[in-house]
Design a protein around this motif. Sequence first.
Motif, PDB file in Angstrom:
ATOM      1  N   SER A 118      -1.156   3.594 -10.959  1.00 52.29           N
ATOM      2  CA  SER A 118      -0.695   2.229 -10.367  1.00 52.29           C
ATOM      3  C   SER A 118      -1.576   1.971  -8.401  1.00 52.29           C
ATOM      4  CB  SER A 118       0.627   1.742 -11.385  1.00 52.29           C
ATOM      5  OG  SER A 118       1.280   2.434 -10.442  1.00 52.29           O
ATOM      6  N   VAL A 119      -1.328   0.962  -8.434  1.00 51.00           N
ATOM      7  CA  VAL A 119      -1.285   0.625  -7.052  1.00 51.00           C
ATOM      8  C   VAL A 119      -0.140   0.165  -6.346  1.00 51.00           C
ATOM      9  CG1 VAL A 119      -2.324  -0.420  -4.941  1.00 51.00           C
ATOM     10  CG2 VAL A 119      -3.744   0.398  -6.705  1.00 51.00           C
ATOM     11  N   VAL A 120       0.986   0.095  -5.687  1.00 48.69           N
ATOM     12  CA  VAL A 120       1.904  -0.488  -4.992  1.00 48.69           C
ATOM     13  C   VAL A 120       1.221  -1.768  -4.621  1.00 48.69           C
ATOM     14  CG1 VAL A 120       4.151  -0.358  -5.058  1.00 48.69           C
ATOM     15  CG2 VAL A 120       3.381   1.189  -6.481  1.00 48.69           C
ATOM     16  N   VAL A 121       1.921  -2.713  -4.311  1.00 52.63           N
ATOM     17  CA  VAL A 121       1.588  -3.191  -2.807  1.00 52.63           C
ATOM     18  C   VAL A 121       2.614  -4.221  -2.530  1.00 52.63           C
ATOM     19  CG1 VAL A 121      -0.169  -5.555  -1.999  1.00 52.63           C
ATOM     20  CG2 VAL A 121      -0.904  -3.842  -3.375  1.00 52.63           C
ATOM     21  N   ALA A 122       3.350  -3.995  -1.534  1.00 58.87           N
ATOM     22  CA  ALA A 122       4.125  -4.569  -0.821  1.00 58.87           C
ATOM     23  C   ALA A 122       3.661  -6.648  -0.799  1.00 58.87           C
ATOM     24  CB  ALA A 122       4.724  -4.264   0.421  1.00 58.87           C
ATOM     25  N   SER A 123       4.812  -7.185  -0.130  1.00 58.74           N
ATOM     26  CA  SER A 123       4.126  -8.382   0.756  1.00 58.74           C
ATOM     27  C   SER A 123       3.114  -8.888   1.453  1.00 58.74           C
ATOM     28  CB  SER A 123       5.400  -9.641   0.213  1.00 58.74           C
ATOM     29  OG  SER A 123       6.733  -8.774   1.509  1.00 58.74           O
ATOM     30  N   GLY A 124       3.366  -8.153   2.575  1.00 61.01           N
ATOM     31  CA  GLY A 124       2.690  -7.993   3.757  1.00 61.01           C
ATOM     32  C   GLY A 124       1.664  -7.357   3.210  1.00 61.01           C
ATOM     33  N   GLY A 125       0.848  -6.967   2.525  1.00 58.98           N
ATOM     34  CA  GLY A 125      -0.407  -6.596   1.758  1.00 58.98           C
ATOM     35  C   GLY A 125      -0.686  -5.133   2.134  1.00 58.98           C
ATOM     36  N   SER A 126       0.445  -4.058   3.019  1.00 60.16           N
ATOM     37  CA  SER A 126       0.655  -2.413   2.744  1.00 60.16           C
ATOM     38  C   SER A 126       0.669  -1.862   1.010  1.00 60.16           C
ATOM     39  CB  SER A 126       1.413  -2.379   3.675  1.00 60.16           C
ATOM     40  OG  SER A 126       3.341  -2.380   3.146  1.00 60.16           O
ATOM     41  N   GLY A 127       0.139  -1.387   1.301  1.00 63.43           N
ATOM     42  CA  GLY A 127       0.097  -0.566  -0.076  1.00 63.43           C
ATOM     43  C   GLY A 127       0.194   0.967  -0.260  1.00 63.43           C
ATOM     44  N   ALA A 128       0.517   1.048  -1.387  1.00 65.72           N
ATOM     45  CA  ALA A 128       0.334   3.284  -1.577  1.00 65.72           C
ATOM     46  C   ALA A 128      -0.083   3.329  -3.104  1.00 65.72           C
ATOM     47  CB  ALA A 128       1.614   3.172  -1.383  1.00 65.72           C
ATOM     48  N   LEU A 129      -1.333   4.019  -3.235  1.00 64.74           N
ATOM     49  CA  LEU A 129      -1.725   4.639  -4.672  1.00 64.74           C
ATOM     50  C   LEU A 129      -0.646   5.522  -5.134  1.00 64.74           C
ATOM     51  CD1 LEU A 129      -4.614   5.801  -4.309  1.00 64.74           C
ATOM     52  CD2 LEU A 129      -4.951   4.267  -5.894  1.00 64.74           C
ATOM     53  N   VAL A 130      -0.139   5.393  -6.385  1.00 60.64           N
ATOM     54  CA  VAL A 130       0.427   6.326  -7.133  1.00 60.64           C
ATOM     55  C   VAL A 130      -0.163   7.118  -8.482  1.00 60.64           C
ATOM     56  CG1 VAL A 130       3.039   6.790  -7.710  1.00 60.64           C
ATOM     57  CG2 VAL A 130       2.719   5.004  -6.737  1.00 60.64           C
ATOM     58  N   LEU A 131      -0.665   8.143  -7.968  1.00 63.15           N
ATOM     59  CA  LEU A 131      -1.254   8.960  -9.306  1.00 63.15           C
ATOM     60  C   LEU A 131      -0.519   9.652 -10.263  1.00 63.15           C
ATOM     61  CD1 LEU A 131      -4.763   9.416  -7.575  1.00 63.15           C
ATOM     62  CD2 LEU A 131      -3.796   6.913  -9.763  1.00 63.15           C
ATOM     63  N   SER A 132      -0.782   9.703 -11.364  1.00 62.08           N
ATOM     64  CA  SER A 132       0.275  10.606 -12.260  1.00 62.08           C
ATOM     65  C   SER A 132      -0.443  12.354 -12.274  1.00 62.08           C
ATOM     66  CB  SER A 132       0.606  10.700 -13.265  1.00 62.08           C
ATOM     67  OG  SER A 132       1.588   9.950 -12.799  1.00 62.08           O
ATOM     68  N   ASN A 133      -1.013  13.881 -12.470  1.00 62.87           N
ATOM     69  CA  ASN A 133      -1.682  14.955 -12.693  1.00 62.87           C
ATOM     70  C   ASN A 133      -2.726  14.360 -12.225  1.00 62.87           C
ATOM     71  OD1 ASN A 133       0.964  15.078 -14.123  1.00 62.87           O
ATOM     72  ND2 ASN A 133       0.666  13.805 -15.350  1.00 62.87           N
TER      73      ASN A 133
ATOM     74  N   GLN B   2      11.881  -6.526  -5.462  1.00 57.29           N
ATOM     75  CA  GLN B   2      11.234  -7.733  -6.058  1.00 57.29           C
ATOM     76  C   GLN B   2       9.601  -8.058  -5.363  1.00 57.29           C
ATOM     77  OE1 GLN B   2      13.168 -10.944  -6.978  1.00 57.29           O
ATOM     78  NE2 GLN B   2      14.823  -9.985  -8.285  1.00 57.29           N
ATOM     79  N   ALA B   3      10.076  -7.529  -4.587  1.00 59.94           N
ATOM     80  CA  ALA B   3       8.949  -7.770  -3.106  1.00 59.94           C
ATOM     81  C   ALA B   3       7.149  -6.756  -3.346  1.00 59.94           C
ATOM     82  CB  ALA B   3       9.523  -7.761  -2.215  1.00 59.94           C
ATOM     83  N   LEU B   4       7.903  -5.886  -4.605  1.00 58.83           N
ATOM     84  CA  LEU B   4       6.522  -5.081  -4.333  1.00 58.83           C
ATOM     85  C   LEU B   4       5.573  -5.731  -6.115  1.00 58.83           C
ATOM     86  CD1 LEU B   4       8.624  -1.398  -3.943  1.00 58.83           C
ATOM     87  CD2 LEU B   4       6.373  -2.598  -2.660  1.00 58.83           C
ATOM     88  N   GLN B   5       4.868  -5.337  -5.563  1.00 61.36           N
ATOM     89  CA  GLN B   5       3.350  -5.967  -6.975  1.00 61.36           C
ATOM     90  C   GLN B   5       2.787  -4.695  -7.045  1.00 61.36           C
ATOM     91  OE1 GLN B   5       0.601  -9.094  -7.392  1.00 61.36           O
ATOM     92  NE2 GLN B   5       0.440  -8.597  -4.962  1.00 61.36           N
ATOM     93  N   ARG B   6       3.207  -4.529  -8.953  1.00 62.81           N
ATOM     94  CA  ARG B   6       2.293  -3.284  -9.393  1.00 62.81           C
ATOM     95  C   ARG B   6       1.067  -3.605  -9.728  1.00 62.81           C
ATOM     96  NH1 ARG B   6       3.591  -0.996 -14.225  1.00 62.81           N
ATOM     97  NH2 ARG B   6       2.285   1.715 -14.161  1.00 62.81           N
TER      98      ARG B   6
END
Lengths: 225, 221
Positions: A139-154, A120-124
């Motif tokens: 999508s970009v996934v961002v945790a509540s503290g601001g750390s984030g990751a890019l998730v890209l398909s293909n 629940q603490a993740l925004q997508r």
Amino acid sequence: MDAETHHDLTSAYVLDALDPSDLEAFEEHLATCVRCRELVAELSGAAAALAYAVPPVSPPPALRARILEAARAERPNVVALRPRWAMPAAAAAAIAACAAIGLGAWDLSLHDQLGAARDQALQRIPLRCSSPSCGAAGSVVVASGGSGALVLSNLVAAPAGKTYQAWVIRGRAVASAGLFRGGQATTIVTLSQPVRAGSLVAVTVEPAGGTAAPTRKPFIVSSPV
Amino acid sequence: MLGEMGFVPPLLGSRRRLDASATMPRRDLAHLSDEALVALTARSDEVAFAALYDRFGRAAFGLALRVLRDEALAEDAVQEAFLGVWRGASRFFPERAKASTWILTLVHRRAVDLVRREQRRRADPLPDSDFGGRERSAEDGAWLQLERERVQAALAALPDHQREAIELAYYGGFTQSELAERLGEPLGTIKSRMFAGLARLRELLDSPLDGDAWTPRRTTT
């Protein structure tokens, strides 16, 4: 400064001994140089070990209470954000992104306790892709503290001599957030910059080694976080 | 490297000081690793945060005192560093660094910032005996004692010039160009001493078979 000079500055950096003028240049360099980041990671343990050569001293008891009180007054990251997406579709990406942004690596016992809350603490945040070279989803996934990751398909691999570069854009400020190659079914990029509310995440194609500022129009752009 | 010693911090009783606090519900987190406590702290778990302070507060205060040589300033540095832990816990990456490294890095950075702001670092760093000799007790713990001996032995094994550069930088808060001026050496010389010295220190700390000064001794009789 050339790469070799930067390389030599890693020790001073982890010892907090860089002169202010070098510090800025070095941190800029660090954002794009994987080798220096590795060196910093390797040397920072040795630097921190120097703390143990000093005899420990009990701080005054009042300090503990003061710190806890100040922390409680701040409560900076207590609110679990509402999930913005339906679970099943995004679950796999979210779990992968959790690992990518360092939320998944601790004790198994904790894993169970935290599992539900963590999701629940993740925004997508959805990404729009204006090039046929990226497949459908991202999508970009961002945790509540601001750390984030890019998730890209293909996403197809970057052409020879080129790299993909991620950027975190906030107002007029554009910060490089990492280089990556693509070419896998799912590309996960840990963003080296915090993603704060109001930021956008974008991706450009840049010359190998990356650039200090985007030279092309982004072909992937997220909605505002 | 700590793991090789067989001293895995999270399980270590000697570093555990979970005081029963009037302001804090009591919960035993001693079995959790430092990294797990940081993860809980990222969820605003105050008990976990307090437990981190209890594990690292003494090392942190000793370090800050060594750099700043002033108790009030050292308290400020430790407070700011731990609030940095509280604010930054959710951005901590356990794959990249140990939690102990991260926390002590924050403490050192705050102490150095303060010492530069206060212009207090003009004197030589004090020898160990001037601070911290007091209050040494059973609480000090075997682990900290062994770790101190191990790091001191590694420092002692460095060539003098490298050790000097590293000690003045880390404990004295001097920047590279300040060190060059102070030691009357070219800046490039200071940079290479610092780089070679820390790289060597890392090797020494990573190789458990170098010397036996810190090897845990078991009582067999």
